[in-house]
Design an enzyme around this catalytic site. Structure first.
Site, mmCIF file in Angstrom:
data_model
loop_
_atom_site.group_PDB
_atom_site.id
_atom_site.type_symbol
_atom_site.label_atom_id
_atom_site.label_comp_id
_atom_site.label_asym_id
_atom_site.label_seq_id
_atom_site.Cartn_x
_atom_site.Cartn_y
_atom_site.Cartn_z
ATOM 1 N N CYS A 69 48.795 -13.126 14.833
ATOM 2 C CA CYS A 69 50.248 -12.990 14.852
ATOM 3 C C CYS A 69 50.893 -14.193 15.538
ATOM 4 O O CYS A 69 51.864 -14.774 15.035
ATOM 5 C CB CYS A 69 50.627 -11.682 15.547
ATOM 6 S SG CYS A 69 52.377 -11.295 15.497
ATOM 7 N N CYS A 70 50.346 -14.604 16.693
ATOM 8 C CA CYS A 70 50.892 -15.783 17.387
ATOM 9 C C CYS A 70 50.720 -17.047 16.546
ATOM 10 O O CYS A 70 51.578 -17.928 16.558
ATOM 11 C CB CYS A 70 50.202 -15.977 18.738
ATOM 12 S SG CYS A 70 50.921 -15.032 20.099
ATOM 13 N N CYS A 77 57.559 -12.022 23.370
ATOM 14 C CA CYS A 77 58.054 -11.107 22.352
ATOM 15 C C CYS A 77 58.042 -9.673 22.900
ATOM 16 O O CYS A 77 57.148 -9.299 23.675
ATOM 17 C CB CYS A 77 57.172 -11.166 21.115
ATOM 18 S SG CYS A 77 57.222 -12.744 20.253
ATOM 19 N N CYS A 128 54.884 -7.378 22.936
ATOM 20 C CA CYS A 128 53.734 -7.871 23.714
ATOM 21 C C CYS A 128 54.075 -8.107 25.174
ATOM 22 O O CYS A 128 53.326 -8.793 25.880
ATOM 23 C CB CYS A 128 53.210 -9.171 23.111
ATOM 24 S SG CYS A 128 52.661 -8.981 21.409
ATOM 25 N N CYS A 186 49.705 -17.792 24.165
ATOM 26 C CA CYS A 186 50.047 -17.614 22.751
ATOM 27 C C CYS A 186 49.426 -18.703 21.882
ATOM 28 O O CYS A 186 49.496 -18.626 20.656
ATOM 29 C CB CYS A 186 51.552 -17.566 22.562
ATOM 30 S SG CYS A 186 52.449 -18.843 23.417
#
Ligand code: SF4
Length: 240
Positions: A127-128, A210, A213, A236
């Site tokens: 995702c990062c 985010c 997280c 990240c």
């Protein structure tokens, strides 16, 4: 984790960077920032996540009358807290700037359609990479240097951060004016100067990423314990 490197020559040689890092090691953040803005005017970007560190750097550039020398940007993952987006608008208005929103190739909904819902809860590294690292890599191609607000005391991985580094992953000179600063030095500056900051800092969020997280931390917890809680992940991927 994305460890691909950008094959482009750095704007300074490794030897020049090492020499500068030594000579500026004891310099004040304002002096390190001034050096970067003079040396790379128009070719330097300042990464802003609207945490206190980043806005302090914007404030230093503004105080020196040098904001026009730098492009302020943020990684608009689409998943920030409402307070973070509100801080973005406050900072833009306060300093008269338009931070560039660097967006991922996929919207949050498109990412969910391709990779399944809540990718951050299953594979935060992927995702990062999709929402931060790849957009950053694309954006930074237009620059010779970037400036970050990372500090050595934030994590063990950041403990050896130099004030000026060769960032081989992005093919850039990386400047970290606050590397030596403690949390107290940072907040002394922010409060003394009236720097606008994210109100989440006052609600138990010393480190803000985010929303999915990031959780608040207790007074005895590590300041970054609220980032990717439940995973071993601590970065990240921007500062690997
Ligand atoms: S911090 Fe979380 S939501 Fe944001 S890009 Fe990384 S894994 Fe995704």
């Amino acid at each position: 984790m994305d460890d691909a490197r950008t094959e482009r020559p750095l704007a300074l040689s490794e030897q020049e960077i090492a020499t500068l890092a030594r000579s500026l090691e004891e310099a004040a953040p304002q002096a390190i920032l001034a050096w970067a803005l003079d040396r790379f005017a128009g070719r330097v970007a300042l990464a802003c996540s609207f945490q206190a560190e980043d806005v302090a750097l914007i404030d230093m550039a503004a105080a020196a009358g040098r904001l026009t020398a730098v492009t302020v940007f943020y990684l608009d993952t689409g998943l920030h807290f409402p307070e973070t987006y509100a801080t973005c608008r406050r900072v833009a208005e306060y300093y008269g700037i338009e931070p560039v929103a660097v967006k991922p190739a996929l919207t949050v909904d498109e990412q969910a359609a391709r990779y399944g819902p809540d990718l951050w809860a299953r594979d935060p590294d992927l995702c990062c990479r999709l929402r931060k690292v790849e957009p950053l890599r694309r954006f930074l191609r237009g620059f010779d240097a970037w400036i970050t607000g990372i500090r050595r005391e934030q994590t063990p991985q950041r403990a050896r951060t130099a004030v000026i580094e060769a960032d081989r992953r992005f093919g850039l000179v990386k400047v970290n004016p606050l590397a030596r600063w403690t949390r107290n030095q940072l907040w002394d500056y922010v409060l003394r100067r009236g720097v606008p900051y994210n109100p989440l800092h006052d609600r138990g969020y010393p480190s803000i990423g985010c929303a999915p997280c990031t959780r608040p931390v207790g007074p005895d917890e590590d300041p970054r314990a609220g980032r990717w809680a439940g995973f071993t992940k601590t970065e990240c991927g921007l500062h690997a």
